[in-house]
Design a protein around this motif. Structure first.
Motif, PDB file in Angstrom:
ATOM      1  N   ARG A  36       0.827  -1.220   0.000  1.00 52.30           N
ATOM      2  CA  ARG A  36       0.000   0.000   0.000  1.00 52.30           C
ATOM      3  C   ARG A  36       0.855   1.262   0.000  1.00 52.30           C
ATOM      4  O   ARG A  36       0.412   2.308  -0.444  1.00 52.30           O
ATOM      5  CB  ARG A  36      -0.938   0.004   1.191  1.00 52.30           C
ATOM      6  CG  ARG A  36      -1.934  -1.130   1.129  1.00 52.30           C
ATOM      7  CD  ARG A  36      -3.091  -0.932   2.069  1.00 52.30           C
ATOM      8  NE  ARG A  36      -3.926  -2.107   2.110  1.00 52.30           N
ATOM      9  CZ  ARG A  36      -4.860  -2.409   1.221  1.00 52.30           C
ATOM     10  NH1 ARG A  36      -5.070  -1.614   0.212  1.00 52.30           N
ATOM     11  NH2 ARG A  36      -5.584  -3.507   1.343  1.00 52.30           N
ATOM     12  N   HIS A  37       2.071   1.157   0.497  1.00 51.99           N
ATOM     13  CA  HIS A  37       2.964   2.300   0.502  1.00 51.99           C
ATOM     14  C   HIS A  37       3.638   2.492  -0.858  1.00 51.99           C
ATOM     15  O   HIS A  37       3.852   3.619  -1.285  1.00 51.99           O
ATOM     16  CB  HIS A  37       4.026   2.123   1.590  1.00 51.99           C
ATOM     17  CG  HIS A  37       4.980   3.253   1.698  1.00 51.99           C
ATOM     18  ND1 HIS A  37       4.608   4.493   2.161  1.00 51.99           N
ATOM     19  CD2 HIS A  37       6.293   3.350   1.379  1.00 51.99           C
ATOM     20  CE1 HIS A  37       5.656   5.304   2.125  1.00 51.99           C
ATOM     21  NE2 HIS A  37       6.687   4.626   1.656  1.00 51.99           N
ATOM     22  N   GLU A  38       3.940   1.399  -1.534  1.00 56.20           N
ATOM     23  CA  GLU A  38       4.690   1.456  -2.794  1.00 56.20           C
ATOM     24  C   GLU A  38       3.810   1.601  -4.031  1.00 56.20           C
ATOM     25  O   GLU A  38       4.284   2.046  -5.070  1.00 56.20           O
ATOM     26  CB  GLU A  38       5.545   0.191  -2.946  1.00 56.20           C
ATOM     27  CG  GLU A  38       6.582  -0.001  -1.860  1.00 56.20           C
ATOM     28  CD  GLU A  38       7.727   0.980  -1.964  1.00 56.20           C
ATOM     29  OE1 GLU A  38       8.030   1.422  -3.081  1.00 56.20           O
ATOM     30  OE2 GLU A  38       8.306   1.301  -0.912  1.00 56.20           O
ATOM     31  N   PHE A  39       2.528   1.209  -3.951  1.00 54.41           N
ATOM     32  CA  PHE A  39       1.663   1.170  -5.128  1.00 54.41           C
ATOM     33  C   PHE A  39       0.332   1.848  -4.857  1.00 54.41           C
ATOM     34  O   PHE A  39      -0.139   1.887  -3.728  1.00 54.41           O
ATOM     35  CB  PHE A  39       1.385  -0.282  -5.553  1.00 54.41           C
ATOM     36  CG  PHE A  39       2.600  -1.027  -6.017  1.00 54.41           C
ATOM     37  CD1 PHE A  39       2.990  -0.967  -7.343  1.00 54.41           C
ATOM     38  CD2 PHE A  39       3.345  -1.775  -5.135  1.00 54.41           C
ATOM     39  CE1 PHE A  39       4.107  -1.653  -7.774  1.00 54.41           C
ATOM     40  CE2 PHE A  39       4.465  -2.468  -5.552  1.00 54.41           C
ATOM     41  CZ  PHE A  39       4.850  -2.399  -6.882  1.00 54.41           C
ATOM     42  N   ILE A  40      -0.293   2.336  -5.928  1.00 54.30           N
ATOM     43  CA  ILE A  40      -1.674   2.789  -5.891  1.00 54.30           C
ATOM     44  C   ILE A  40      -2.510   1.581  -6.292  1.00 54.30           C
ATOM     45  O   ILE A  40      -2.491   1.163  -7.455  1.00 54.30           O
ATOM     46  CB  ILE A  40      -1.910   3.962  -6.860  1.00 54.30           C
ATOM     47  CG1 ILE A  40      -1.028   5.144  -6.477  1.00 54.30           C
ATOM     48  CG2 ILE A  40      -3.375   4.347  -6.881  1.00 54.30           C
ATOM     49  CD1 ILE A  40      -1.003   6.245  -7.512  1.00 54.30           C
ATOM     50  N   LEU A  41      -3.226   0.999  -5.345  1.00 50.93           N
ATOM     51  CA  LEU A  41      -3.966  -0.238  -5.580  1.00 50.93           C
ATOM     52  C   LEU A  41      -5.380   0.081  -6.057  1.00 50.93           C
ATOM     53  O   LEU A  41      -6.030   0.970  -5.522  1.00 50.93           O
ATOM     54  CB  LEU A  41      -4.011  -1.074  -4.304  1.00 50.93           C
ATOM     55  CG  LEU A  41      -2.650  -1.438  -3.712  1.00 50.93           C
ATOM     56  CD1 LEU A  41      -2.830  -2.210  -2.422  1.00 50.93           C
ATOM     57  CD2 LEU A  41      -1.829  -2.228  -4.699  1.00 50.93           C
ATOM     58  N   GLU A  42      -5.852  -0.673  -7.051  1.00 47.30           N
ATOM     59  CA  GLU A  42      -7.174  -0.387  -7.612  1.00 47.30           C
ATOM     60  C   GLU A  42      -8.127  -1.570  -7.539  1.00 47.30           C
ATOM     61  O   GLU A  42      -8.978  -1.618  -6.674  1.00 47.30           O
ATOM     62  CB  GLU A  42      -7.027   0.112  -9.050  1.00 47.30           C
ATOM     63  CG  GLU A  42      -6.317   1.450  -9.092  1.00 47.30           C
ATOM     64  CD  GLU A  42      -6.348   2.104 -10.441  1.00 47.30           C
ATOM     65  OE1 GLU A  42      -7.061   1.621 -11.332  1.00 47.30           O
ATOM     66  OE2 GLU A  42      -5.643   3.105 -10.602  1.00 47.30           O
ATOM     67  N   SER A  75       0.552  -3.264 -12.710  1.00 48.79           N
ATOM     68  CA  SER A  75       1.279  -4.378 -12.105  1.00 48.79           C
ATOM     69  C   SER A  75       0.284  -5.173 -11.276  1.00 48.79           C
ATOM     70  O   SER A  75      -0.746  -4.652 -10.843  1.00 48.79           O
ATOM     71  CB  SER A  75       2.387  -3.865 -11.190  1.00 48.79           C
ATOM     72  OG  SER A  75       3.307  -3.119 -11.908  1.00 48.79           O
ATOM     73  N   LEU A  76       0.597  -6.430 -11.015  1.00 50.77           N
ATOM     74  CA  LEU A  76      -0.265  -7.285 -10.206  1.00 50.77           C
ATOM     75  C   LEU A  76       0.479  -7.589  -8.912  1.00 50.77           C
ATOM     76  O   LEU A  76       1.474  -8.301  -8.908  1.00 50.77           O
ATOM     77  CB  LEU A  76      -0.593  -8.570 -10.964  1.00 50.77           C
ATOM     78  CG  LEU A  76      -1.181  -8.372 -12.360  1.00 50.77           C
ATOM     79  CD1 LEU A  76      -1.338  -9.695 -13.070  1.00 50.77           C
ATOM     80  CD2 LEU A  76      -2.501  -7.644 -12.289  1.00 50.77           C
ATOM     81  N   ILE A  77      -0.006  -7.014  -7.794  1.00 47.84           N
ATOM     82  CA  ILE A  77       0.711  -7.043  -6.528  1.00 47.84           C
ATOM     83  C   ILE A  77      -0.053  -7.880  -5.506  1.00 47.84           C
ATOM     84  O   ILE A  77      -1.231  -7.622  -5.234  1.00 47.84           O
ATOM     85  CB  ILE A  77       0.903  -5.611  -5.970  1.00 47.84           C
ATOM     86  CG1 ILE A  77       1.614  -4.741  -6.981  1.00 47.84           C
ATOM     87  CG2 ILE A  77       1.688  -5.631  -4.680  1.00 47.84           C
ATOM     88  CD1 ILE A  77       0.716  -3.808  -7.690  1.00 47.84           C
ATOM     89  N   ALA A  78       0.621  -8.866  -4.923  1.00 46.44           N
ATOM     90  CA  ALA A  78       0.014  -9.698  -3.875  1.00 46.44           C
ATOM     91  C   ALA A  78       0.049  -8.936  -2.557  1.00 46.44           C
ATOM     92  O   ALA A  78       1.075  -8.377  -2.174  1.00 46.44           O
ATOM     93  CB  ALA A  78       0.768 -11.013  -3.754  1.00 46.44           C
ATOM     94  N   THR A  79      -1.078  -8.913  -1.839  1.00 49.65           N
ATOM     95  CA  THR A  79      -1.147  -8.179  -0.583  1.00 49.65           C
ATOM     96  C   THR A  79      -1.395  -9.069   0.633  1.00 49.65           C
ATOM     97  O   THR A  79      -0.972  -8.732   1.728  1.00 49.65           O
ATOM     98  CB  THR A  79      -2.259  -7.119  -0.627  1.00 49.65           C
ATOM     99  OG1 THR A  79      -3.486  -7.757  -0.958  1.00 49.65           O
ATOM    100  CG2 THR A  79      -1.944  -6.044  -1.642  1.00 49.65           C
ATOM    101  N   GLY A 124       2.829   1.898  -9.680  1.00 48.39           N
ATOM    102  CA  GLY A 124       3.817   2.336  -8.702  1.00 48.39           C
ATOM    103  C   GLY A 124       3.679   3.808  -8.370  1.00 48.39           C
ATOM    104  O   GLY A 124       3.370   4.628  -9.230  1.00 48.39           O
ATOM    105  N   LYS A 125       3.914   4.136  -7.107  1.00 50.65           N
ATOM    106  CA  LYS A 125       3.851   5.532  -6.668  1.00 50.65           C
ATOM    107  C   LYS A 125       5.202   6.196  -6.875  1.00 50.65           C
ATOM    108  O   LYS A 125       6.250   5.571  -6.744  1.00 50.65           O
ATOM    109  CB  LYS A 125       3.519   5.613  -5.183  1.00 50.65           C
ATOM    110  CG  LYS A 125       2.103   5.302  -4.834  1.00 50.65           C
ATOM    111  CD  LYS A 125       1.894   5.521  -3.346  1.00 50.65           C
ATOM    112  CE  LYS A 125       0.507   5.170  -2.917  1.00 50.65           C
ATOM    113  NZ  LYS A 125       0.331   5.329  -1.463  1.00 50.65           N
TER     114      LYS A 125
END
Length: 161
Positions: A22-28, A111-115, A133-134
């Motif tokens: 959540r800090h590194e990416f803007i999640l949608e 990008s596809l990011i696992a949380t 990415g932010k």
């Protein structure tokens, strides 16, 4: 006489979290997928030997794979099984979801990011998001907003007394 019921504490279903996402990416958009695991991996997951802090999802040949997840084998694991802790694990998604992910990745550059990894009944599920990415200035504004909301709560708490 009625029997005394044991009140078990509700346990968290969460196995592992990726807090930096959540800090590194803007999640949608949020997705949930099952993971194809081997027997020793399930035993290690039950023991809590999982790390998904540097994981992402990739799509190859129309299939989604979890890359970078580390599941450390137990010392008591069988000797005839070759345990690779960082192998790519196949994600179980429907064709419609795969098509949406391919479109988001190829056309829109997501990008596809696992949380998170968690239990859902007896199955291990992976929560992942599409995101971008932010930049460093975005991260700074998020930190400022977070600090300001924390200060507002403190002010409201003290003014209510």
């Amino acid at each position: 006489m009625s029997k005394a019921k044991n009140k078990a504490k509700p346990q968290s279903n969460t196995i592992a979290l990726n807090k930096k996402a959540r800090h590194e990416f803007i999640l949608e958009d949020k997705f949930e997928a099952g993971i194809e695991l081997q027997g020793w991996e399930v035993k290690s997951i039950r023991a809590g030997k999982v790390n998904i802090s540097e994981t992402f999802v990739t799509i190859q040949n129309g299939e989604a794979y979890l890359v970078g997840a580390q599941i450390q084998p137990l010392h008591a694991a069988s000797t005839h099984v070759v345990a690779n802790p960082e192998r790519s694990r196949k994600l179980l998604l429907s064709r419609r979801e795969l098509d949406r992910l391919i479109g988001a990745r190829d056309r829109q550059g997501y990008s596809l990011i696992a949380t998170a990894m968690y239990w859902k009944k007896c199955w291990v599920k992976l929560e992942f998001f599409t995101g971008k990415g932010k930049k460093s200035h975005d991260k700074r504004t998020d930190l400022k907003d977070k600090d300001w909301s924390r200060q507002k709560e403190r002010i409201m708490k003290h003014s209510a007394r």
